[in-house]
Design a protein around this motif. Structure first.
Motif, PDB file in Angstrom:
ATOM      1  N   GLU A   1       0.895   6.567  -3.081  1.00  0.00           N
ATOM      2  CA  GLU A   1       2.121   6.310  -3.826  1.00  0.00           C
ATOM      3  C   GLU A   1       2.743   5.031  -3.273  1.00  0.00           C
ATOM      4  N   HIS A   2       2.518   3.924  -3.993  1.00  0.00           N
ATOM      5  CA  HIS A   2       3.018   2.629  -3.518  1.00  0.00           C
ATOM      6  C   HIS A   2       4.518   2.524  -3.776  1.00  0.00           C
ATOM      7  N   ARG A   3       5.281   2.137  -2.749  1.00  0.00           N
ATOM      8  CA  ARG A   3       6.723   1.988  -2.923  1.00  0.00           C
ATOM      9  C   ARG A   3       7.218   0.628  -2.414  1.00  0.00           C
ATOM     10  N   ASP A   4       6.290  -0.308  -2.199  1.00  0.00           N
ATOM     11  CA  ASP A   4       6.688  -1.584  -1.577  1.00  0.00           C
ATOM     12  C   ASP A   4       6.899  -2.664  -2.623  1.00  0.00           C
ATOM     13  N   HIS A   5       7.453  -3.801  -2.170  1.00  0.00           N
ATOM     14  CA  HIS A   5       7.648  -4.969  -3.030  1.00  0.00           C
ATOM     15  C   HIS A   5       6.701  -6.089  -2.621  1.00  0.00           C
ATOM     16  N   PHE A   6       5.703  -5.799  -1.817  1.00  0.00           N
ATOM     17  CA  PHE A   6       4.872  -6.861  -1.253  1.00  0.00           C
ATOM     18  C   PHE A   6       3.520  -6.989  -1.947  1.00  0.00           C
ATOM     19  N   LEU A   7       2.806  -5.870  -2.076  1.00  0.00           N
ATOM     20  CA  LEU A   7       1.457  -5.943  -2.631  1.00  0.00           C
ATOM     21  C   LEU A   7       1.512  -6.289  -4.117  1.00  0.00           C
ATOM     22  N   SER A   8       0.474  -7.023  -4.564  1.00  0.00           N
ATOM     23  CA  SER A   8       0.384  -7.332  -5.991  1.00  0.00           C
ATOM     24  C   SER A   8      -0.056  -6.079  -6.740  1.00  0.00           C
ATOM     25  N   GLU A   9       0.145  -6.097  -8.064  1.00  0.00           N
ATOM     26  CA  GLU A   9      -0.271  -4.940  -8.875  1.00  0.00           C
ATOM     27  C   GLU A   9      -1.767  -4.694  -8.699  1.00  0.00           C
ATOM     28  N   ARG A  10      -2.519  -5.791  -8.569  1.00  0.00           N
ATOM     29  CA  ARG A  10      -3.966  -5.632  -8.431  1.00  0.00           C
ATOM     30  C   ARG A  10      -4.325  -4.967  -7.102  1.00  0.00           C
ATOM     31  N   GLU A  11      -3.625  -5.404  -6.040  1.00  0.00           N
ATOM     32  CA  GLU A  11      -3.893  -4.787  -4.734  1.00  0.00           C
ATOM     33  C   GLU A  11      -3.507  -3.310  -4.752  1.00  0.00           C
ATOM     34  N   LYS A  12      -2.391  -3.010  -5.438  1.00  0.00           N
ATOM     35  CA  LYS A  12      -1.957  -1.615  -5.500  1.00  0.00           C
ATOM     36  C   LYS A  12      -2.978  -0.761  -6.234  1.00  0.00           C
ATOM     37  N   SER A  13      -3.470  -1.272  -7.374  1.00  0.00           N
ATOM     38  CA  SER A  13      -4.376  -0.437  -8.157  1.00  0.00           C
ATOM     39  C   SER A  13      -5.762  -0.349  -7.523  1.00  0.00           C
ATOM     40  N   SER A  14      -6.072  -1.285  -6.591  1.00  0.00           N
ATOM     41  CA  SER A  14      -7.379  -1.192  -5.923  1.00  0.00           C
ATOM     42  C   SER A  14      -7.454   0.042  -5.025  1.00  0.00           C
ATOM     43  N   GLY A  15      -6.291   0.520  -4.582  1.00  0.00           N
ATOM     44  CA  GLY A  15      -6.260   1.701  -3.729  1.00  0.00           C
ATOM     45  C   GLY A  15      -6.824   1.453  -2.340  1.00  0.00           C
TER      46      GLY A  15
END
Lengths: 316, 339, 189
Positions: free
Chosen positions: A283-297
């Motif tokens: 569950e990503h809650r940050d403002h740092f990672l890009s959407e792509r990095e988040k969805s890579s898991g």
């Protein structure tokens, strides 16, 4: 926290709004370093077995390092830190703080600075003001608060800043007209926001709608980690398994087990604590990672983000 | 105890520069392993480091102090634009003055002293016979602009990087002994722009990682890394500006003169957060050692051979070693039992 | 310094993409030199009929409809003054030779506009301005490497390392190591 700590003693503490207390911190041995406007320190609070580490903006004059002042709002949903500061810290108490770091510095190329403060979000701007005034910079401070809880320094700012200060007390139904404020600005204006996510979202939404340049919007976004469901973290490299409680962040749980992860903001902004994930839903809650990095898991920011299920396997 | 600075030696014309046995012993040899590889290789610059070493203090003052300050004077006289500071960097320059004067006077009290009464400062540099009183923060109270004033008293090149939007901009500096980069041309560039010509590293993501790390350096926690190249003759000013004067030296390396003429050039790069301005100080302290002196240490000689032998072709070209790389490898092979 | 034109890509060289009109902007401003005029006109016609302004910088008698002329003399100062009438939510579209694009970029950012508001079209030619690292003179409209520095007369290797501040690529003497080497002249990309 990276780097060395500074030992400090509380020299003075006072109530500056119904829910906000201010603390003046003096160094015990070496003099405190000078700092730049918008800097924060991480305050370490030891409560028996538990250690809290919260970032707080410095609100004293950056040119005066004789003492650092911070202000702490008592959070209704306190995970312990703000309550500890309010109830257990008094004049004479000792604390450890990190050296100042700055993730919210003014852009001195701006032709005009609009400061938007929501509640205790007034704090980073307190260190902007002396420097803006020394440089004869063009600026306005817009202070949004609810006088029954926040509104620290309102009377003092009104007097010091005169026509540059605009107060909006929601207890008296005064609202800040964000859209009109933005539309009225000339090229070269920068907006700085420290306040609730709703205020930040309103500014960005308005900017997108009217073609206001996004690079001229600066946000002090870090906030205390929100609680969540408890989960288990498996540390693949060290072979350890640790339990993360509902009220603590993954970073705090790691630190409790003496696993050091570099970090600076403890609020999902600076990117220092990014940690590899081998398996498990996040569950990503940050403002740092890009959407792509988040969805890579494949990575998360343990200072705010958590497992979405019962277990996470980490590359540490 | 440190060796006092020697009388002035030259880094040009007759090249009288030399290292004493003590200077050779403390030379910051940069290779941790036999094969050279790219890495961010940044580590905390915790002071005091080992006594007498190049890492002992924030600013290393060694036996070449007077020579390097004289050389800097020659370069600035020829071309004053080798030092620049954009107007918004004034506060950062004062941050540097404070950091330098406080640490030099604490670390080398025999050579430097500072007394402060509020903003009224009194600075004495006994090595250069400087004795000045000024008002801290008031650039008009100094005999030179702040960057030039302090730059003429510190060994190595200095740059002050302005931090904005999560990036670092090269907005001030004094650069008189660079390994082939021009401050005048690179002025105002972002971190990735001024590293633009560096091969391989961009593709490896080195600069993304480095930038994330550097923008987060807090006050009081400097970090360092070592970089290196080779230089023909003990020439400090290997700048693009003066390349027409020294470029031809690269063709003069022979099997007979490698040991004497070829020098390992090491940069001790330190990054340190400036407290008032939030700028990042990037200091580049350059050390030169001839191959003859280097090879008095058999471990260094052997490793130098292996590093040069395995250096990727892109780096041989980028570092400007193409004309004598093979000659140097052949000469060094005598020190490597495996060759 | 390199013996041949750099064989790897240099990251300071700007990337250009085809420009589409910014639909959210309150006002659209088109700025072009003579080389970019056709590009600029096409884009201007394609953009929404919000508030529009178009300038041609240079000395030309015939201009397309809607374009105003700014003489090439001290055009940067003139353009800077003209900008004071434009609001913060203005989009700019710049067409022309590469050095011109960045000179306009400099005027606009100095006036307080943000890079995201400034859309640079792909350069309208391969000419570059070249900054000589030896005498600091900038030689305009260079289309080959090596090229002669108009300041000091040295033969310069033109590299891909670009400065947005100088609006120029770097040039370094090509045969300083061995004067006998005079490499063949190549057309720049």
């Amino acid at each position: 926290m990276s780097g060395s700590y500074i030992e400090v003693q509380v020299e003075q503490c006072r109530q500056v709004a119904p829910a906000i207390k201010e603390f003046a911190l003096k160094a015990l041995d070496a003099p405190l370093p000078a700092f730049s406007p918008g800097s924060h320190v991480v305050v370490e609070m030891r409560d028996g077995q538990k250690t809290y580490r919260n970032p707080y903006s410095l609100l004293s004059d950056p040119r005066d390092p004789s003492a650092y002042r911070i202000a702490v709002r008592l959070q209704e949903q306190s995970r312990g830190g703000s309550r500890f500061m309010h109830e257990r810290i008094a004049e004479g108490s000792r604390l450890r703080i990190s050296p100042p770091a700055n993730l919210f510095a003014p852009d001195w190329r701006a032709r005009k600075h609009i400061l938007l403060a929501g509640g205790v979000g007034i704090t980073p701007f307190m260190s902007y003001l002396p420097e803006l005034q020394r440089r004869n910079a063009d600026f306005e401070l817009h202070h949004l608060f609810r006088s029954s809880r926040t509104g620290a320094y309102d009377a003092d700012l009104r007097q010091r800043l005169d026509g540059r200060y605009f107060a909006y007390d929601s207890a008296r139904d005064k609202r800040c007209p964000v859209a009109e404020l933005m539309a009225a600005q000339s090229p070269g204006t920068h907006i700085y926001i420290c306040g609730p996510q709703s205020l930040i979202d309103a500014v960005y939404a308005n900017a997108a709608q009217i073609g206001w340049p996004q690079e001229h919007i600066h946000v002090e976004a870090f906030a205390a980690p929100e609680p969540g469901e408890p989960f288990e973290a498996v540390l693949c490299k060290s072979g350890k398994t640790i339990q993360v409680g509902a009220e603590e962040s993954l970073l705090e749980a790691l630190e409790r087990e003496h696993i050091e992860v570099p970090n600076l903001c403890r609020g999902g902004v600076c990117g220092q604590c990014v940690t590899g994930v081998r398996d498990g839903a996040i569950e990503h809650r940050d403002h740092f990672l890009s959407e792509r990095e988040k969805s890579s898991g494949q990575c998360l920011m343990p200072c705010v983000s958590r497992a979405k299920g019962p277990k996470l396997e980490l590359e540490i | 105890m440190r060796l006092a600075p020697k009388q002035i030696e030259t880094f040009r014309d007759d090249f009288t520069y030399s290292n004493s046995p003590e200077a050779i012993a403390r030379f910051p040899f940069p290779f941790p392993e036999d094969e050279y590889r790219y890495s961010v290789n940044i580590e905390p610059h915790v002071t005091p480091g080992p006594a007498g070493s190049a890492f002992e203090f924030l600013f290393d003052i060694d036996e070449h102090y007077l020579s390097e300050m004289a050389e800097r004077g020659i370069v600035l006289e020829e071309n004053p634009k080798r030092c620049l500071a954009m107007p918004h960097m004034d506060l950062a320059c004062w941050d540097l003055i404070e950091r330098a004067m406080v640490s030099l006077s604490e670390d080398y009290p025999q050579w430097f002293s500072l007394s402060r009464d509020g903003d009224r400062w009194h600075w004495q540099n006994h090595l250069l016979h400087i004795d000045d009183e000024f008002v801290f923060g008031d650039s008009a109270s100094l005999p030179q602009p702040p960057m030039e004033y302090i730059g003429r008293q510190l060994q190595g090149d200095l740059a002050l990087l302005d931090q904005r939007d999560g990036d670092l901009f090269l907005d001030a500096g004094i650069v008189t002994c660079p390994a082939d980069w021009s401050l005048a041309f690179d002025a105002g560039m972002s971190f990735k722009e001024w590293h633009g010509p560096v091969p391989l590293a961009h593709e490896m993501g080195v600069f993304e990682r480095a930038l994330k790390y550097l923008t987060a350096i807090p006050v009081g926690s400097p970090v360092r890394r070592l970089n290196w190249t080779l230089t023909v003759n003990a020439r400090m000013d290997t700048s693009p500006e003066t390349y027409p004067e020294w470029g031809h030296e690269r063709t003069g390396i022979t099997a007979e003169n490698v040991g004497e003429k070829l020098h390992l050039r090491v940069e001790l790069q330190v990054l340190d957060r400036m407290p008032r301005s939030n700028a990042l100080l990037f200091s580049i302290r350059t050390y030169l050692i001839s191959f003859d002196d280097l090879c008095t240490n058999p471990d260094w000689a052997r490793r130098m051979h292996r590093v040069l032998k395995t250096l990727p072709p892109e780096l041989i070209e980028y570092k400007g070693l193409s004309r004598y790389h093979q000659t140097a490898v052949d000469w060094l092979s005598r020190f490597d039992p495996l060759s | 310094m390199n013996d041949a034109v750099a064989s790897y890509t240099v990251k300071s060289r700007p990337d250009y993409h085809e420009v589409a009109p910014d639909q959210t902007a309150q006002c659209h401003v088109f700025i072009t030199d003579s080389a970019g005029l056709a590009q600029s006109e096409a884009l201007c016609q394609a953009s929404p009929v919000a508030k529009k302004q178009a300038w041609h910088i240079g000395d030309s008698d015939t201009l397309p409809a809607g374009y105003e002329a700014i003489q090439s003399g001290d055009w940067q100062a003139v353009l800077g003054e003209q900008l004071s009438g434009f609001g913060i939510a203005t989009a700019f579209y710049v067409s022309g030779l590469e050095a011109f694009l960045w000179q306009v970029h400099g005027v606009l950012t100095k006036a307080g506009f943000a890079p995201s508001q400034i859309h640079l079209e792909p350069p309208a030619g391969n000419q570059r301005d070249v900054f000589c690292t030896h005498c600091y003179h900038i030689t305009p409209d260079v289309s080959t490497t090596p090229a002669r520095c108009a300041g000091c007369g040295r033969l310069l290797l033109v590299r891909d390392h670009f400065s947005r501040l100088h609006c120029a690529y770097v040039g370094v003497q090509i045969n300083a190591e061995d004067p006998a080497e005079v490499p063949p002249t190549e057309e720049l990309s």
